[in-house]
Design an enzyme around this catalytic site. Structure first.
Site, PDB file in Angstrom:
ATOM      1  N   GLU A  64       0.861  -1.172   0.000  1.00 38.52           N
ATOM      2  CA  GLU A  64       0.000   0.000   0.000  1.00 38.52           C
ATOM      3  C   GLU A  64       0.900   1.225   0.000  1.00 38.52           C
ATOM      4  OE1 GLU A  64      -2.386  -3.277   1.662  1.00 38.52           O
ATOM      5  OE2 GLU A  64      -0.558  -2.393   2.470  1.00 38.52           O
TER       6      GLU A  64
ATOM      7  N   TYR B 129       7.589   2.568  -7.597  1.00 39.99           N
ATOM      8  CA  TYR B 129       6.929   1.270  -7.693  1.00 39.99           C
ATOM      9  C   TYR B 129       6.505   0.956  -9.125  1.00 39.99           C
ATOM     10  CZ  TYR B 129       7.063   1.295  -2.619  1.00 39.99           C
ATOM     11  OH  TYR B 129       7.480   1.332  -1.313  1.00 39.99           O
TER      12      TYR B 129
END
Length: 142
Positions: free
Chosen positions: A100, A112
Site C-alpha cells: 500500500e 513502484y
C-alpha cells in the site's frame, strides 16, 4: 551499494531512518521494527541510508515499509531494496508481491511503477480519515 540482511539489533538505527523518511507521527519505533524482524517470513534488508521490510506468507509477499533517508533519495537505493526484496521473497516461494502506498506520494508511485507494480485497488481512509492508499501488485513469476 551493498545491501545486507537486517536483524533486531539494527532496530534503533532503522527506526531513526524511518523517522527521517516519514512525516512526524507516521514513523515506526525500534520496538515495532524489532518485533517485525523477529516474525516468521519477514525479511529486512538494509544499506547505508535505507531499508525495507517485507513479509512472505505462503505464495504472497508484502512490502511492509520502505524507508530511504532524504539525503539518499534518487540514487537507486529504493529500487535496489525493492528489487532485492522481490528476489528474496520469490526464492522463498512468493508468486506475487503487494504493498500500500499513500495516493498522494508521487515519488513512491513512480518508484513502484518503475519496479513493475500496477494498481490493484484503492483503500479509502487507510492511513487516516481522508488519507487514502493505492494497493499495488507485482507478479514475481517469470
Amino acid at each position: 551499494m551493498k545491501l545486507r540482511t537486517a536483524s533486531a539489533t539494527d532496530a534503533p538505527a532503522l527506526a531513526a531512518l524511518h523517522a527521517a523518511a516519514f512525516p512526524p507521527g507516521a514513523a515506526w519505533n525500534a520496538e515495532t521494527i524489532a518485533t517485525l524482524l523477529g516474525m516468521e517470513g519477514v525479511v529486512g534488508l538494509t544499506a547505508p541510508g535505507g531499508f525495507i521490510l517485507a513479509r512472505r506468507v505462503l505464495d504472497e509477499a508484502e512490502i511492509l515499509t520502505l524507508a530511504v533517508h532524504p539525503d539518499h533519495r534518487r540514487q537507486g537505493l529504493g529500487e535496489a531494496l525493492v528489487e532485492t526484496a522481490a528476489v528474496v521473497t520469490a526464492a522463498a516461494g512468493a508468486r506475487v508481491m503487494f504493498l500500500e502506498v499513500a495516493e498522494d506520494n508521487q515519488p513512491a508511485m513512480a518508484l513502484y511503477a518503475k519496479a513493475g507494480f500496477e494498481q490493484a485497488g484503492r483503500r479509502r481512509d487507510y492511513y487516516a480519515p481522508g488519507a487514502h492508499a493505492w494497493l499495488l501488485r507485482r507478479s514475481l513469476e517469470g
